[in-house]
Every structure is written in structure tokens, then in C-alpha cells.
Design an enzyme around this catalytic site. Structure first.
Site, PDB file in Angstrom:
ATOM      1  N   HIS A 130      16.574 -37.334 -26.891  1.00  0.00           N
ATOM      2  CA  HIS A 130      16.399 -35.888 -27.054  1.00  0.00           C
ATOM      3  C   HIS A 130      17.415 -35.286 -28.021  1.00  0.00           C
ATOM      4  O   HIS A 130      17.053 -34.615 -29.000  1.00  0.00           O
ATOM      5  CB  HIS A 130      16.533 -35.172 -25.703  1.00  0.00           C
ATOM      6  CG  HIS A 130      15.508 -35.574 -24.691  1.00  0.00           C
ATOM      7  ND1 HIS A 130      14.264 -36.043 -25.033  1.00  0.00           N
ATOM      8  CD2 HIS A 130      15.536 -35.554 -23.332  1.00  0.00           C
ATOM      9  CE1 HIS A 130      13.578 -36.296 -23.934  1.00  0.00           C
ATOM     10  NE2 HIS A 130      14.329 -36.021 -22.893  1.00  0.00           N
TER      11      HIS A 130
ATOM     12  N   ASP B  19       4.059 -38.933 -10.737  1.00  0.00           N
ATOM     13  CA  ASP B  19       4.662 -37.608 -10.897  1.00  0.00           C
ATOM     14  C   ASP B  19       4.510 -37.063 -12.303  1.00  0.00           C
ATOM     15  O   ASP B  19       4.219 -35.880 -12.492  1.00  0.00           O
ATOM     16  CB  ASP B  19       6.145 -37.656 -10.524  1.00  0.00           C
ATOM     17  CG  ASP B  19       6.374 -37.490  -9.031  1.00  0.00           C
ATOM     18  OD1 ASP B  19       5.373 -37.295  -8.304  1.00  0.00           O
ATOM     19  OD2 ASP B  19       7.525 -37.569  -8.588  1.00  0.00           O
TER      20      ASP B  19
END
Length: 513
Positions: A272, A42
Site C-alpha cells: 500500500h 470474509d
């Protein structure tokens, strides 16, 4: 898509694209081979190949010098791989020719990730491309993008090192790109770093965190250090608190089993949000050279004090354990608010509130810097809210300053308003590049500024590992919250205790075109 004879002309980079500068010598001497390992997965389909196509379409990858190889265990032909990824590549009629030419640059090799034969076949395919481009041995460049789970990084890197690197050094290079998560805690991250570090030098390793490729994240250093009026304000004398927020309005959606191994702190906050935290809190580097910037990021991480349990709120949305791949008794948080505190002269006493969650009432990522109250409030307007500087990372990228102004009219009344830089309005006609495009381009250029260095990764895990181990042992429990809500009410109470003052009656509305 049919294959056949085709010819490629060298195309100049588009003048109107949004990259600030085009490196005319990007594809120096020697051809470039880009290998996507995990090509049938993916991540490769949805992110890696689309980024490569956009770089090709904009002229950053020249078809007479670059070739792209997919490698995975799945048995596929070249055309079958092209068919798999074609639907993920953005194209209209105007890009149909580019799409056809790009797909013909892709070749597929099948093999196991610990199989000598498979990697010998991959090396043979790469070498044939290099010979066809008349590259001198050792002058070609080989980029390996590991769109794979970290568990196979050591074996894959060993195979690349033994069978697929340049055989000599005549100006060429071999580089590898590895995706997060880089381990699950300090020990596993250090083990992974050591295993890869035994095979490749640090300048060859690009630990990608796609948040560092986002346009507004890359703007943070420019905003802080290229604008005079921020310099005297950016400290504990003026700033009351800083929020770094990531919100999604959907749950794990088929990724429950994977997500349950990591949780929201490992998945979002430790990487992040912590990268954004570094750019907000770091000191000014002596230059914009990658190592100078990364040195300052490491210093601010080293200044973070241990996280206190009373400054953490964990949540899990109701219905999370109904996923058949998630254990019924799972304590994995799908929401977390964590307060970081920095022990240095600039930030002593200022809470940095890192908050991330799934299945919430909105989707956004932003930085919210809240300033202290104005002393001597002669207009009696403090109840309306504080000044805030907001950097909206996604969606609808924007930078705005929330101010108190006079309400138009005959009365001397005040209201909250904003000075607004909305990218969609200000930069009409300019496409903001996807993070992966920018980071892959940086990798080809050899610019490691927006990648995580080994010592930086170690410091990041040292901050969060003690907390994560306490959660794993069940010492901190995730409280339930309703999907579509703001998250646990305990999180709002923690924000209030940390000093955050919510503005009531004001909503930022993106300006219309």
C-alpha cells in the site's frame, strides 16, 4: 429472500455518480460472467460483493448482460449464499428493488480448489448463462476474482485455465484478479508469478492493491502533473522530507495468527505505502496510458538504495502476544518506520519516511510533504512550523496546504493556517466510490493502470526482502509500545534525525458543512 419470476429492464448509468466518465460501451457485445472464488469468505462478503452491488446499482453492470457466480468449498444453495451476503450490501428503501434483482443474478457452485469436477460444473453454469444470453462462443467475457489465500492461486489458476476459459477468441476474454499478499519475499513472489505466468499472459492478470483505487491516491498524478505551481517545487531543492503514514487505532483483533505470518511491513508498507510512494516520487509519464505510468513506477523503484538498519524502527504493541494464535516469543512488528532514499537527480538526499502501525492513538492514512525552511526568516516564525502539503487519504478525505499567515489584528504576528480542499464540504452530494468498485470496473474495462505489473512487484520485493529476512532471523528486534500511543519513542527520534520538524500548537480541523 424469496426467489421467483422477475424481469429486468436495462438501466442507464446514473448521471450523478462520481466516476468521471461513463464508458457507454462498457458491456460491449457478449455477456459478462463474474466469478468470485472464495465466495463464502470474509473478503468476498465485505468487499467484493458490495462493490459489485454498487456497480450494478449505478448502472455499470447491466442485468441483461451480466451474471455473478460464487464458488467455494462450503456446501450452500444459491439462496443461502444470497442470505449470507445480503446484510453487507448497503441499501435503503429506495434500493430494495435493486437489491432483489442483484441477488437474483447470483448463482452458487460448490467445489474444491483443486477439483476438476467442481470447475467443470462451474464452466457448465457459466456456459448455460452465455447460451441464455445468445452469446457467440468465444465472444463472452469471463472475470475470475480470487478472494482466496495466495497458497491456492496456482491450483485455482490451473483449474481455470484447463476448464473455465473461453474456448475460442472472437472478441471475448478471460481475466483473473489476484489479491495481496503476492508472496512473502522476492523468491516466493517470483515463484508465484512464474506459476501464474505459465498459465495466463500478463494482460490477463490483475494484481489488485485496493489503495490504488482510493480517490485521493488516484488524484496524486493529477495534482502533480496538471498544476503548474507544483512542477518547480517538487524536488530536493524545495522539499525536505516526505512522510507516508498509515495508522490504525485497533490491534489484530482475531487476525493475530494470520498477521503474525506477515507483519506490518509485508501487510501494509511493502504494498500500500510503496504504491503511494511511487506516485509521489515518479517522473512524469509521456501519457496516461497504463503502461507508460507503470514504466515510470518501475524506474523509481529501481532508483531506491538499500535500506539501512539505522533508518528502521520496529515496534510491537504490549499485549499482542496474548492472542492465543500468536507465539509467545513472536518478534513480528505491528509498527514500523522505514526510510527510503532515492538515488536520482530529483530526490537525492530527501528521506521518504514510510510509517505504519496498529493499536495507535488515531486512525488515518496520509501523505505529508514538508518543505524546507524559508531562507532569511525576517518574521522569525520558523519555530511555528514549516510549509506542508498534506493529502489525507482516509478518513475525511482532504487536501490542504499548511502556510504561515498574518494573525488578524493590529500586531504583526504570524500563525499557522491552511488552504483547504475537504472533499465532504466541496463535493456535497457526491458519493466517493469504494476502491474495490473502481478497480473491478477497471478490470472489466481492461485498464491495468491501477494494478501491479510483474516487474514492478519484483522491484518492490527487492527493496524489502533483505530487511525482512534480517527481521525473520531476529537481527532486528521490535521494541514494545503501549496501545493507544503514538508508537515507539524511537520512531519519533528517527523522524527528527531524518529532518522532520513537527509543528506544535497547530491541529488541522476538518471544516464543517
Amino acid at each position: 429472500m424469496a426467489t421467483g419470476a422477475w424481469s429486468i429492464e436495462k438501466r442507464a448509468p446514473l448521471k450523478s455518480d462520481s466516476f468521471a466518465r461513463v464508458n457507454e460501451n462498457l458491456l460491449e457485445t457478449g455477456c459478462l460472467s463474474i466469478v468470485v472464488l472464495g465466495a463464502s469468505g470474509d473478503l468476498a462478503k465485505k468487499k467484493t460483493f458490495p462493490a459489485l452491488f454498487n456497480l450494478y446499482r449505478q448502472g455499470f453492470l447491466q442485468s441483461n448482460e451480466v451474471h455473478i457466480f460464487g464458488y467455494a468449498r462450503t456446501k450452500l444453495s444459491d439462496d443461502e449464499l444470497r442470505d449470507r451476503i445480503c446484510g453487507y450490501l448497503s441499501h435503503g428503501k429506495e434500493n430494495a428493488e435493486d437489491l432483489t434483482k442483484f441477488l437474483h443474478l447470483i448463482k452458487y457452485v460448490s467445489g474444491s480448489y483443486d477439483d476438476e469436477e467442481g470447475f467443470r460444473s462451474l464452466d457448465k453454469a457459466i456456459s448455460e448463462h452465455e447460451v441464455s444470453r445468445n452469446s457467440t462462443e468465444g465472444s463472452a467475457r469471463r472475470l475470475f476474482y480470487l478472494a482466496l489465500p495466495p497458497s491456492v492461486y496456482p491450483s485455482v489458476c490451473k483449474m481455470i485455465k484447463n476448464y473455465c476459459t473461453n474456448k475460442s477468441d472472437l472478441g471475448g476474454w478471460t481475466r483473473i484478479v489476484v489479491e495481496k499478499p503476492f508472496g512473502k519475499d522476492l523468491a516466493s513472489a517470483e515463484q508465484l508469478s512464474s506459476q501464474i505466468g505459465e498459465l495466463f499472459d500478463e494482460p490477463q492478470i490483475y494484481r489488485i492493491d485496493h489503495y490504488l483505487g482510493k480517490e485521493l491516491v488516484q488524484n496524486l498524478l493529477v495534482l502533480r502533473f496538471a498544476n503548474r505551481f507544483f512542477l518547480p517545487l517538487w524536488n530536493r531543492d524545495n522539499i525536505d522530507n516526505v512522510q507516508i503514514v498509515f495508522r490504525e487505532d485497533f490491534g489484530t483483533e482475531g487476525r493475530g495468527g494470520y498477521f503474525d505470518e506477515y507483519g506490518i511491513i509485508r501487510d501494509i508498507i511493502q504494498n500500500h505505502l510503496l504504491q503511494v510512494f511511487c506516485l509521489i516520487a515518479m517522473e512524469k509519464p509521456i501519457s496516461i496510458k497504463p503502461e507508460h505510468i507503470r514504466d515510470e513506477k518501475v524506474k523509481v523503484l529501481q532508483s531506491v538504495v538499500p535500506i539501512k538498519d539505522e533508518e528502521v524502527v520496529l515496534g510491537q504493541y504490549e499485549g499482542y502476544t496474548e492472542d492465543p494464535t500468536v507465539p509467545d516469543n513472536s518478534n513480528t512488528p505491528t509498527f514500523a518506520t522505514v526510510i527510503l532514499r532515492i538515488h536520482n537527480e530529483r530526490w537525492e538526499g530527501v528521506p521518504f519516511i514510510l510509517k505504519a502501525g496498529k493499536a495507535l492513538n488515531s486512525r488515518k492514512a496520509e501523505v505529508r510533504v514538508q518543505f524546507k525552511d524559508v531562507p532569511g526568516d525576517i518574521f522569525r516564525c520558523q519555530k511555528q512550523g514549516r510549509n506542508e502539503f498534506v493529502i489525507r487519504l482516509q478518513p475525511l478525505e482532504a487536501i490542504y496546504m499548511k502556510l504561515t499567515v498574518k494573525q488578524p489584528g493590529l500586531e504583526m504576528s504570524t500563525a499557522q493556517s491552511e488552504l483547504d480542499l475537504s472533499y465532504r464540504q466541496r463535493y456535497q452530494g457526491i458519493t466517493i466510490p469504494e476502491a474495490y468498485e473502481r478497480l473491478i470496473l477497471d478490470t472489466i474495462r481492461g485498464d491495468q493502470q491501477h494494478f501491479v505489473r510483474r516487474d514492478e512487484l519484483k522491484e518492490a520485493w527487492e527493496i524489502f526482502t533483505p530487511l525482512l529476512h534480517r527481521i525473520d532471523r531476529g537481527e532486528l528486534k521490535a521494541v514494545p509500545y503501549k496501545p493507544g500511543s503514538r508508537g515507539p519513542t524511537e520512531a519519533d527520534e528517527l523522524l527528527q534525525r531524518a529532518g522532520y520538524v513537527q509543528t506544535h500548537g497547530y491541529i488541522w480541523i476538518p471544516p464543517t458543512l
